[in-house]
Write a protein that holds these residues in place. Structure first.
Motif, PDB file in Angstrom:
ATOM      1  N   ASN A   1      35.793  40.075  58.501  1.00 43.75           N
ATOM      2  CA  ASN A   1      36.883  40.833  57.891  1.00 43.75           C
ATOM      3  C   ASN A   1      37.552  41.824  58.838  1.00 43.75           C
ATOM      4  O   ASN A   1      38.607  42.348  58.530  1.00 43.75           O
ATOM      5  CB  ASN A   1      36.355  41.613  56.681  1.00 43.75           C
ATOM      6  N   LEU A   2      36.915  42.125  60.004  1.00 40.97           N
ATOM      7  CA  LEU A   2      37.382  43.294  60.748  1.00 40.97           C
ATOM      8  C   LEU A   2      37.722  43.094  62.222  1.00 40.97           C
ATOM      9  O   LEU A   2      38.581  43.800  62.743  1.00 40.97           O
ATOM     10  CB  LEU A   2      36.316  44.404  60.659  1.00 40.97           C
TER      11      LEU A   2
ATOM     12  N   ALA B   1      41.866  46.991  59.574  1.00 45.43           N
ATOM     13  CA  ALA B   1      40.989  45.995  58.947  1.00 45.43           C
ATOM     14  C   ALA B   1      41.706  44.653  58.908  1.00 45.43           C
ATOM     15  O   ALA B   1      42.717  44.507  58.220  1.00 45.43           O
ATOM     16  CB  ALA B   1      40.620  46.453  57.535  1.00 45.43           C
TER      17      ALA B   1
ATOM     18  N   VAL C   1      41.135  41.916  57.520  1.00 47.26           N
ATOM     19  CA  VAL C   1      41.213  41.252  56.212  1.00 47.26           C
ATOM     20  C   VAL C   1      42.435  41.703  55.404  1.00 47.26           C
ATOM     21  O   VAL C   1      42.951  40.962  54.573  1.00 47.26           O
ATOM     22  CB  VAL C   1      39.891  41.465  55.406  1.00 47.26           C
TER      23      VAL C   1
ATOM     24  N   TRP D   1      46.008  48.965  56.853  1.00 49.98           N
ATOM     25  CA  TRP D   1      44.708  49.614  56.611  1.00 49.98           C
ATOM     26  C   TRP D   1      44.095  50.021  57.961  1.00 49.98           C
ATOM     27  O   TRP D   1      43.303  49.284  58.525  1.00 49.98           O
ATOM     28  CB  TRP D   1      43.771  48.679  55.850  1.00 49.98           C
TER      29      TRP D   1
ATOM     30  N   ILE E   1      34.361  52.885  53.301  1.00 48.76           N
ATOM     31  CA  ILE E   1      34.677  51.516  52.849  1.00 48.76           C
ATOM     32  C   ILE E   1      33.647  51.066  51.812  1.00 48.76           C
ATOM     33  O   ILE E   1      33.984  50.530  50.757  1.00 48.76           O
ATOM     34  CB  ILE E   1      34.696  50.532  54.047  1.00 48.76           C
TER      35      ILE E   1
ATOM     36  N   LEU F   1      34.553  50.151  48.187  1.00 49.23           N
ATOM     37  CA  LEU F   1      34.585  48.719  47.848  1.00 49.23           C
ATOM     38  C   LEU F   1      33.334  48.235  47.123  1.00 49.23           C
ATOM     39  O   LEU F   1      33.382  47.240  46.399  1.00 49.23           O
ATOM     40  CB  LEU F   1      34.799  47.866  49.110  1.00 49.23           C
TER      41      LEU F   1
ATOM     42  N   ASP G   1      25.370  46.646  56.376  1.00 50.85           N
ATOM     43  CA  ASP G   1      26.204  45.513  55.914  1.00 50.85           C
ATOM     44  C   ASP G   1      25.399  44.214  56.055  1.00 50.85           C
ATOM     45  O   ASP G   1      25.892  43.221  56.586  1.00 50.85           O
ATOM     46  CB  ASP G   1      27.494  45.447  56.751  1.00 50.85           C
TER      47      ASP G   1
ATOM     48  N   HIS H   1      24.578  41.400  54.855  1.00 56.21           N
ATOM     49  CA  HIS H   1      24.790  40.199  54.036  1.00 56.21           C
ATOM     50  C   HIS H   1      24.477  38.970  54.887  1.00 56.21           C
ATOM     51  O   HIS H   1      24.226  39.085  56.100  1.00 56.21           O
ATOM     52  CB  HIS H   1      26.217  40.179  53.467  1.00 56.21           C
TER      53      HIS H   1
ATOM     54  N   PHE I   1      28.451  49.146  60.440  1.00 56.73           N
ATOM     55  CA  PHE I   1      28.380  50.050  59.289  1.00 56.73           C
ATOM     56  C   PHE I   1      27.115  50.924  59.341  1.00 56.73           C
ATOM     57  O   PHE I   1      26.810  51.623  58.374  1.00 56.73           O
ATOM     58  CB  PHE I   1      28.370  49.253  57.981  1.00 56.73           C
TER      59      PHE I   1
ATOM     60  N   ARG J   1      30.698  43.342  43.342  1.00 58.73           N
ATOM     61  CA  ARG J   1      31.854  43.533  44.210  1.00 58.73           C
ATOM     62  C   ARG J   1      32.257  42.255  44.958  1.00 58.73           C
ATOM     63  O   ARG J   1      33.429  42.021  45.215  1.00 58.73           O
ATOM     64  CB  ARG J   1      31.615  44.713  45.152  1.00 58.73           C
ATOM     65  N   ARG J   2      31.268  41.399  45.297  1.00 59.30           N
ATOM     66  CA  ARG J   2      31.604  40.148  45.989  1.00 59.30           C
ATOM     67  C   ARG J   2      32.246  39.139  45.030  1.00 59.30           C
ATOM     68  O   ARG J   2      32.723  38.090  45.448  1.00 59.30           O
ATOM     69  CB  ARG J   2      30.347  39.524  46.615  1.00 59.30           C
TER      70      ARG J   2
ATOM     71  N   LEU K   1      37.342  43.391  46.796  1.00 62.39           N
ATOM     72  CA  LEU K   1      38.246  43.000  47.887  1.00 62.39           C
ATOM     73  C   LEU K   1      37.708  41.854  48.757  1.00 62.39           C
ATOM     74  O   LEU K   1      38.426  40.910  49.054  1.00 62.39           O
ATOM     75  CB  LEU K   1      38.542  44.213  48.785  1.00 62.39           C
ATOM     76  N   ALA K   2      36.447  41.973  49.175  1.00 61.78           N
ATOM     77  CA  ALA K   2      35.916  40.969  50.115  1.00 61.78           C
ATOM     78  C   ALA K   2      34.971  40.026  49.374  1.00 61.78           C
ATOM     79  O   ALA K   2      33.835  40.368  49.088  1.00 61.78           O
ATOM     80  CB  ALA K   2      35.195  41.680  51.259  1.00 61.78           C
TER      81      ALA K   2
HETATM   82  C1  SR1 Z   1      37.668  46.040  54.684  1.00 60.97           C
HETATM   83  S1  SR1 Z   1      36.102  45.508  55.102  1.00 60.97           S
HETATM   84  C2  SR1 Z   1      35.482  44.544  53.811  1.00 60.97           C
HETATM   85  C3  SR1 Z   1      34.057  44.231  53.910  1.00 60.97           C
HETATM   86  O1  SR1 Z   1      33.792  43.512  55.102  1.00 60.97           O
HETATM   87  C4  SR1 Z   1      32.605  43.991  55.718  1.00 60.97           C
HETATM   88  O2  SR1 Z   1      31.779  42.954  56.134  1.00 60.97           O
HETATM   89  C5  SR1 Z   1      31.944  44.885  54.687  1.00 60.97           C
HETATM   90  O3  SR1 Z   1      31.098  44.150  53.836  1.00 60.97           O
HETATM   91  C6  SR1 Z   1      33.127  45.420  53.967  1.00 60.97           C
HETATM   92  O4  SR1 Z   1      32.814  45.950  52.706  1.00 60.97           O
END
Ligand code: SR1
Ligand code: MG
Length: 390
Positions: free
Chosen positions: A35-36, A60, A62, A67, A169, A173, A226, A228, A246, A333-334, A338-339
């Motif tokens: 995403n970044l 960002a 994404v 942003w 973030i 998020l 982060d 995941h 993060f 949230r997933r 947003l992401a």
């Molecule tokens: C704007 S960043 C969105 C997400 O991507 C990163 O991997 C983090 O999980 C963050 O919340």
């Protein structure tokens, strides 16, 4: 000084840094799918040897340039990789070079491994994943906590890893926007009723508020921040944790919670008969984490109260409860924030995708609301099954 690299200038940089032999013939591809950041894979076509150059963008990716995002995260990332490598070198990529002005980290090429999320979506199981992540989390948390390191040095390290922009973030998020009608959310129109039910759920909001407070205030240890399955490279035999931009001093349960959530998100995308390896990974991660952390606590802790009767059990209990609550927030949230994750978004046909996402919302809620009464990790499977029938 700062300029985003291109495939051409990334090669020139590698040459300038003499990261390859003089006669190397270099090729480069930008392979970043996160995403970044930008991620350049540079290979010497003569011997196949490669490196990775990761560069932070000032926004960002994404969302786009609207942003803005601190470049300081590249320094946090390279310092976190080096810090974690001092405790678990087998589970992190080697850092060859970093440059603050260019916001780059040059590191080991892990292309012989696969991003765990991709492999799990293809149906792989990565048999050692939970054993490795359980050990990685136990050691990184213990050795950077008040139990595993000098308590004055810990305060200095916590200062070094103050990471307000990236924490914000997560605060927004993960812990805020998905629980309100916020414009960062996005989800299928068909889910609107389910989502509105969530937004008006006061019992849920009270519990998420407590979890957010824990995230905001509890500086137990240097967490990845982060964790995941897209932040993990894996194979049948190896596991490497990447992307700790993060990282900050946060609660013991945070990394475990995010990892559990992403295993469960993958389970949600699978047919019933293929889910067992994911539940086993959740249970095994906790088992290895608790065992390793307890051994370190008993043999290495210098904190006088480490010997106090029942204290370790209390810390583990609190970590367990936090992890389950954080997992619930991450699942929600997933699904609607947003992401998103490909595990859910690529489910076909569409009706099955909607069913899985509704299941995700119910599971996330139950984990958050009932986290304090859960006793063992195998109860997660029961909650998973219970919430599929509603
Ligand atoms: C704007 S960043 C969105 C997400 O991507 C990163 O991997 C983090 O999980 C963050 O919340
Ligand atoms: Mg990342």
């Amino acid at each position: 000084m700062y300029e985003p690299l291109t495939e051409r200038s990334a090669i020139e940089l590698a040459e300038r840094l003499r990261l390859f032999p003089e006669d190397a013939s270099l090729s480069c591809r930008e392979i970043g799918d996160g995403n970044l950041n930008l991620v350049f894979h540079i290979v010497n076509t003569k011997d196949g040897h490669g490196i990775i150059i990761k560069q932070a963008l000032p926004y960002a990716k994404v969302v786009g340039e609207s942003w803005p995002l601190t470049l300081k995260r590249a320094i946090i990332e390279s310092q976190a990789l080096r810090t974690f490598a001092s405790y678990v070198p087998e589970y992190v990529p080697k850092v060859y070079y970093s440059d603050e002005s260019l916001s780059i980290t040059v590191m080991e090429d892990l292309s012989h491994l696969q991003i765990a999320r991709k492999g799990l979506i293809e149906g792989k199981t990565f048999p050692l994943l939970s054993e490795h992540i359980g050990e990685y989390v136990a050691k990184t948390l213990f050795y950077t906590s008040d139990f595993g390191m000098n308590q004055q040095q810990k305060k200095q390290l916590a200062q070094q890893f103050t990471n307000p922009e990236l924490c914000k973030i997560t605060e927004d998020l993960v812990f805020t926007d998905p629980f309100f009608d916020h414009d960062t959310n996005h989800f299928e129109t068909e889910l609107r009723q389910d989502v509105e039910k969530l937004w008006s759920d006061d019992v849920l909001k009270r519990e998420v508020a407590k979890l957010k407070r824990t995230f905001l205030t509890k500086g137990d240890a240097l967490v990845h921040g982060d964790l995941h399955t897209g932040s993990i490279f894996a194979s049948e035999t190896e596991t490497k944790v990447i992307d700790p931009e993060f990282a900050f001093y946060g609660p013991f349960g945070f990394d475990l919670g995010q990892f559990f959530a992403n295993l469960l998100l993958n389970a949600l995308s699978r047919n019933e008969q293929d889910r067992l390896p994911l539940f086993s990974h959740v249970e095994k991660t906790w088992e290895v984490f608790a065992r390793t952390f307890s051994e370190l606590w008993e043999t290495k802790s210098e904190e006088v109260y480490a010997k106090a009767d029942g204290f370790l059990e209390d810390v583990l209990r609190e970590t367990f409860t936090e992890a389950i609550g954080f997992a619930g927030c991450e699942i929600i949230r997933r699904t609607i924030g947003l992401a998103h994750v490909a595990d859910l978004d690529t489910i076909e046909p569409f009706q099955r995708r909607l069913d899985a996402k509704r299941h995700a919302l119910r599971l996330g809620r139950e984990l958050i609301v009932h986290r304090s009464t859960m006793k063992t990790m195998n109860e997660i499977k029961r909650f998973f099954e219970k919430t599929s029938l509603v």
